[in-house]
Write a protein that holds these residues in place. Structure first.
Motif, PDB file in Angstrom:
ATOM      1  N   ASN A   1       0.466   1.757  10.524  1.00 34.71           N
ATOM      2  CA  ASN A   1       1.603   2.497  10.649  1.00 34.71           C
ATOM      3  C   ASN A   1       2.957   2.065   9.769  1.00 34.71           C
ATOM      4  O   ASN A   1       3.237   0.836   9.813  1.00 34.71           O
ATOM      5  N   ILE A   2       3.347   2.853   8.748  1.00 28.96           N
ATOM      6  CA  ILE A   2       3.897   2.429   7.802  1.00 28.96           C
ATOM      7  C   ILE A   2       5.505   2.105   8.398  1.00 28.96           C
ATOM      8  O   ILE A   2       6.139   1.195   7.908  1.00 28.96           O
ATOM      9  N   PHE A   3       5.733   2.663   9.752  1.00 30.40           N
ATOM     10  CA  PHE A   3       6.991   2.321  10.146  1.00 30.40           C
ATOM     11  C   PHE A   3       7.195   1.283  10.945  1.00 30.40           C
ATOM     12  O   PHE A   3       8.165   0.873  11.735  1.00 30.40           O
ATOM     13  N   LYS A   4       5.964   0.495  11.004  1.00 32.29           N
ATOM     14  CA  LYS A   4       5.958  -0.953  11.751  1.00 32.29           C
ATOM     15  C   LYS A   4       5.782  -1.997  10.784  1.00 32.29           C
ATOM     16  O   LYS A   4       5.288  -3.097  10.999  1.00 32.29           O
ATOM     17  N   MET A   5       5.954  -1.450   9.607  1.00 30.59           N
ATOM     18  CA  MET A   5       5.649  -2.514   8.359  1.00 30.59           C
ATOM     19  C   MET A   5       7.187  -3.004   7.845  1.00 30.59           C
ATOM     20  O   MET A   5       8.107  -3.452   8.694  1.00 30.59           O
ATOM     21  N   GLY A   6       7.526  -2.838   6.613  1.00 32.16           N
ATOM     22  CA  GLY A   6       8.838  -3.175   6.136  1.00 32.16           C
ATOM     23  C   GLY A   6       9.033  -4.223   5.372  1.00 32.16           C
ATOM     24  O   GLY A   6       8.295  -5.391   5.892  1.00 32.16           O
ATOM     25  N   GLY A   7      10.021  -4.095   4.518  1.00 32.92           N
ATOM     26  CA  GLY A   7      10.443  -5.569   3.931  1.00 32.92           C
ATOM     27  C   GLY A   7       9.524  -6.206   2.976  1.00 32.92           C
ATOM     28  O   GLY A   7       9.745  -7.517   2.580  1.00 32.92           O
TER      29      GLY A   7
ATOM     30  N   ILE B   1      -2.149  -4.028   5.000  1.00 31.44           N
ATOM     31  CA  ILE B   1      -2.746  -4.111   6.294  1.00 31.44           C
ATOM     32  C   ILE B   1      -3.072  -5.272   6.828  1.00 31.44           C
ATOM     33  O   ILE B   1      -2.812  -5.850   7.791  1.00 31.44           O
ATOM     34  N   LEU B   2      -3.782  -6.080   6.062  1.00 30.62           N
ATOM     35  CA  LEU B   2      -4.233  -7.469   6.338  1.00 30.62           C
ATOM     36  C   LEU B   2      -2.764  -8.228   6.311  1.00 30.62           C
ATOM     37  O   LEU B   2      -2.514  -9.322   7.182  1.00 30.62           O
ATOM     38  N   ALA B   3      -2.057  -8.107   5.626  1.00 34.07           N
ATOM     39  CA  ALA B   3      -0.576  -8.772   5.486  1.00 34.07           C
ATOM     40  C   ALA B   3       0.331  -8.571   6.689  1.00 34.07           C
ATOM     41  O   ALA B   3       0.874  -9.451   6.895  1.00 34.07           O
ATOM     42  N   PHE B   4       0.013  -7.407   7.228  1.00 35.63           N
ATOM     43  CA  PHE B   4       0.856  -7.087   8.190  1.00 35.63           C
ATOM     44  C   PHE B   4      -0.161  -6.924   9.727  1.00 35.63           C
ATOM     45  O   PHE B   4       0.244  -6.248  10.560  1.00 35.63           O
ATOM     46  N   HIS B   5      -1.108  -7.761   9.422  1.00 34.39           N
ATOM     47  CA  HIS B   5      -1.963  -8.098  10.844  1.00 34.39           C
ATOM     48  C   HIS B   5      -2.734  -7.077  11.146  1.00 34.39           C
ATOM     49  O   HIS B   5      -2.463  -6.314  12.665  1.00 34.39           O
TER      50      HIS B   5
ATOM     51  N   VAL C   1       4.297  13.589   6.382  1.00 32.16           N
ATOM     52  CA  VAL C   1       4.740  13.484   7.692  1.00 32.16           C
ATOM     53  C   VAL C   1       3.810  12.502   8.228  1.00 32.16           C
ATOM     54  O   VAL C   1       3.990  12.133   9.466  1.00 32.16           O
ATOM     55  N   GLN C   2       2.803  11.987   7.598  1.00 34.32           N
ATOM     56  CA  GLN C   2       1.723  11.058   8.172  1.00 34.32           C
ATOM     57  C   GLN C   2       2.375   9.864   8.338  1.00 34.32           C
ATOM     58  O   GLN C   2       3.288   9.466   7.465  1.00 34.32           O
ATOM     59  N   THR C   3       2.169   9.054   9.422  1.00 40.96           N
ATOM     60  CA  THR C   3       2.585   7.574   9.655  1.00 40.96           C
ATOM     61  C   THR C   3       1.537   6.447   9.146  1.00 40.96           C
ATOM     62  O   THR C   3       1.853   5.252   8.841  1.00 40.96           O
ATOM     63  N   ASP C   4       0.339   7.036   9.080  1.00 38.24           N
ATOM     64  CA  ASP C   4      -0.853   5.978   8.916  1.00 38.24           C
ATOM     65  C   ASP C   4      -0.986   5.731   7.322  1.00 38.24           C
ATOM     66  O   ASP C   4      -1.178   6.605   6.545  1.00 38.24           O
ATOM     67  N   ILE C   5      -0.789   4.618   6.765  1.00 38.32           N
ATOM     68  CA  ILE C   5      -0.658   4.513   5.125  1.00 38.32           C
ATOM     69  C   ILE C   5      -2.219   5.138   4.655  1.00 38.32           C
ATOM     70  O   ILE C   5      -2.097   5.603   3.678  1.00 38.32           O
ATOM     71  N   LYS C   6      -3.297   4.832   5.366  1.00 36.99           N
ATOM     72  CA  LYS C   6      -4.507   5.316   4.667  1.00 36.99           C
ATOM     73  C   LYS C   6      -4.678   6.697   4.838  1.00 36.99           C
ATOM     74  O   LYS C   6      -5.131   7.452   3.813  1.00 36.99           O
ATOM     75  N   ARG C   7      -4.082   7.467   5.972  1.00 36.88           N
ATOM     76  CA  ARG C   7      -4.062   9.092   5.966  1.00 36.88           C
ATOM     77  C   ARG C   7      -2.998   9.880   4.932  1.00 36.88           C
ATOM     78  O   ARG C   7      -3.517  10.641   4.349  1.00 36.88           O
ATOM     79  N   ILE C   8      -2.113   8.989   4.450  1.00 38.51           N
ATOM     80  CA  ILE C   8      -1.064   9.354   3.549  1.00 38.51           C
ATOM     81  C   ILE C   8      -2.035   9.620   2.269  1.00 38.51           C
ATOM     82  O   ILE C   8      -1.998  10.420   1.511  1.00 38.51           O
ATOM     83  N   LEU C   9      -2.637   8.381   1.862  1.00 39.80           N
ATOM     84  CA  LEU C   9      -3.612   8.312   0.834  1.00 39.80           C
ATOM     85  C   LEU C   9      -4.660   9.176   0.727  1.00 39.80           C
ATOM     86  O   LEU C   9      -5.169  10.015  -0.306  1.00 39.80           O
ATOM     87  N   ALA C  10      -5.374   9.374   1.966  1.00 42.96           N
ATOM     88  CA  ALA C  10      -6.459  10.548   2.122  1.00 42.96           C
ATOM     89  C   ALA C  10      -6.060  11.699   1.831  1.00 42.96           C
ATOM     90  O   ALA C  10      -6.681  12.543   0.898  1.00 42.96           O
TER      91      ALA C  10
END
Length: 629
Positions: A361-367, A353-357, A300-309
């Motif tokens: 939050n993975i739900f603010k990325m996409g595509g 993360i750099l590519a998306f400025h 249920v994590q939304t932070d990409i790094k916390r999912i990997l953690a």
């Protein structure tokens, strides 16, 4: 072998130069020093390793000087090269070098660039001291060094108070484990009269044979020390918050250095644990519980790094399950495989993360699939290795060996059979949250504009790690087994009658992991609206909150430890002991004020007071006379 000390010396020199230069060094010079120091360390690690293999893989020791002398205790600054330390040294310098190259690209333009690389170099040097030291005192020096560096790097962006708190949390929680480790060292020295690692390993079966209680306590203290560094329950709460540091820091901590220290310690001192089978079972239980808790939290994590953690925490749980099942070589190979694919995933997440400025939050990325297919390949291979996709990823060849060994132990001890199914459930969860991460980031609706990223220092390290995370990395399994056997790390022996059953257990685990992948596809690719609808119900929202907070360990520790500590600190801050001694002068001062207030200068008041005093004295005399009769 004579080059061994250079693997530590170069990162130390890099640290000194970068720390001394700080803001006076140009960015390019800082990058050359920082990356070059670890590159040279990796080069001489390779040379030392080749010499070791060419000389018959016989353990060798390089004594540099005596650290200090206190009575009969005189630990040396001595480096040991055997199969286990060679494996660790290669992983630290090799993967660490790739992370340093990527960091030079990722941190470009950041303030305090030189300071960052000074900490990075010191981190690598400290970890090398930890794994190459031939005695536990030197190991403890490196152990504390990586703890210090983790504090400095997690809190690198110290201007944000939350980052500073995350660094303090990591430092404090791991210090709890360090206290247990220190107790274990005291117990070992008391019994063995030395902290020389080889002496302890070779004589543990005889020295500890006569005192089972001592063996249990020593092994338990060693494991609790390892649990602090490797984020196992109950000392796991620091790991997710460690994501406050720059992404290359997360890659270095999670892939090649700090979190692997606990696994290394337990395998290095395996004979001590063999004298306490109860502790081995406890280690496997702890690993199993940790991997399940982390697996549910990652869902249920939304932070990409916390999912990997949380995925790191889960994979470390598998490694400790292997240690508890006495499948040390399987656990160590999974540690190496994990270093490859977790470094790949963390560095790839940094690029995302750099590519998306700087959005996490993975739900603010996409595509992202349409924008950068190279990063998709990195995540697909890294995520596949994490989920142990069969035959094509290195994770399949390492994780399934652990589950097979645990199943074999379960045929003798029923507990391990339960732990096997726990590990299978963990593999099921891993497939679900891994697919969720990849689907949302690469195939979800684009929410943040994409920024083009490029550079050889970006795609070069990722390409190497990508290849090592495939079945190509599994080619290292036999060489690793040979060098570990030369270091007397025992192989896991499977009775011939159980070989068929073990393979069936491995295939079952693979099948359930693939079923998890199918469930992930159904939930997030086809039925995501239903998932969102469930998440918006009272039950769904409550469950998600529990899982998001990893079952509330932080809240529990806040109530049980933090608040009582703060209350005690507040009380002691007022110095109650000193205030107690102030009672006497307060009484004297009160008496002074009272008697002073009676000095009015009025003859009428003085006469009244004297008359009152005479009356009181007469009454006292009368009472005395009556009582006397």
């Amino acid at each position: 072998m004579s080059y061994l000390y250079l693997t530590i010396l170069f990162p130390l020199i890099g640290f000194v130069l970068l720390a001394a230069g700080r803001n006076n060094l140009p960015e390019k010079v800082s990058a050359i020093i920082g990356v070059g120091a670890v590159g040279l360390s990796a080069l001489f690690a390779l040379i030392a390793g080749m010499d070791f293999v060419n000389n018959g893989s016989v353990s060798q020791t390089q004594h540099l000087w005596t650290w200090f002398s206190a009575g009969n205790f005189a630990p040396g600054i001595s480096l040991q090269l055997d199969g286990l330390s060679l494996l660790m040294m290669g992983m630290i310098t090799g993967v660490g070098f790739l992370i340093h190259i990527f960091a030079a690209w990722y941190m470009r333009g950041e303030e305090d660039f030189a300071r960052f690389f000074s900490y990075f170099n010191l981190f690598v040097a400290s970890m090398l001291v930890l794994v190459l030291g031939d005695n536990l005192a030197l190991l403890f020096l490196g152990w504390e060094g990586v703890g210090l560096c983790s504090y400095l790097l997690i809190g690198f962006y110290y201007a944000n108070p939350s980052n500073g708190l995350a660094a303090i949390k990591a430092f404090t929680v791991t210090r709890v484990g360090d206290v247990f480790l220190l107790i274990a060292l005291f117990l070992l020295y008391q019994e063995f009269g030395t902290l020389h690692t080889a002496t302890i390993v070779e004589n543990a079966h005889t020295v500890l044979a006569g005192n089972h209680s001592l063996a249990i306590w020593t092994a338990l203290m060693l494991f609790l020390g390892a649990a602090g560094k490797s984020a196992q329950i109950p000392l796991q709460t620091w790991l997710a918050d460690a994501m406050a540091g720059p992404t290359p820091v997360s890659a270095l901590i999670h892939a090649a250095t700090m979190v692997t220290a606990g696994v290394y310690l337990t395998c290095r001192t395996y004979t001590v644990f063999q004298m306490a089978p109860e502790v081995l079972q406890f280690i496997s239980i702890t690993g199993a519980v940790t991997l399940i808790v982390a697996g549910f939290a990652a869902l249920v994590q939304t932070d990409i790094k916390r999912i990997l953690a949380y995925s790191t925490m889960s994979q470390l749980g598998y490694m400790f399950m292997a240690v508890g099942a006495e499948a040390y070589q399987a656990g160590l190979f999974h540690m190496l495989a994990h270093a490859f694919f977790k470094a790949l995933l963390f560095l790839s997440s940094g690029a995302v993360i750099l590519a998306f400025h700087h959005e996490q939050n993975i739900f603010k990325m996409g595509g992202l699939f349409k924008r950068n297919k190279f990063l998709f390949a990195c995540f697909a291979i890294g995520g596949g290795a994490l989920a142990a996709i069969p035959f094509i990823t290195v994770g399949f060849f390492s994780k399934d060996a652990i589950l097979g060994a645990v199943w074999v132990q379960g045929q003798n001890v029923a507990l391990y059979n339960c732990l096997y199914w726990t590990g299978v459930v963990g593999a099921f969860l891993t497939s679900i949250y891994t697919f969720r991460l990849i689907w949302v980031v690469f195939f979800g609706e684009e929410k943040t504009p994409y920024h083009e990223i490029k550079g050889v220092t970006y795609w070069g390290p990722l390409s190497i790690l990508l290849v090592l995370s495939t079945a190509v990395g599994a080619l290292l399994k036999e060489p690793v087994a040979k060098i570990l056997t030369s270091a007397k790390i025992p192989m896991f022996n499977v009775p011939e009658a159980l070989e068929s059953g073990m393979h069936n257990a491995e295939y079952t685990a693979v099948g359930i992991a693939l079923a998890g992948l199918v469930v992930g596809i159904i939930l997030f690719a086809f039925a995501y609206k239903a998932v969102k609808a469930f998440a918006n119900t009272c039950f769904g929202a409550g469950l998600a909150n529990i899982l998001r907070n990893a079952f509330g360990f932080d809240a529990l520790y806040n109530i049980v430890f933090v608040k009582p500590y703060l209350l005690l600190a507040k009380i002691l801050g007022r110095d109650p002991i000193d205030n107690l001694w102030l009672v006497l002068p307060a009484i004297v001062e009160g008496g002074h004020k009272f008697t002073s207030s009676r000095q009015t200068g009025s003859l009428r008041e003085y006469a009244s007071s004297m008359s009152l005093g005479v009356v009181v004295l007469l009454m006292i005399l009368i009472v005395i006379q009556v009582v006397g009769k």
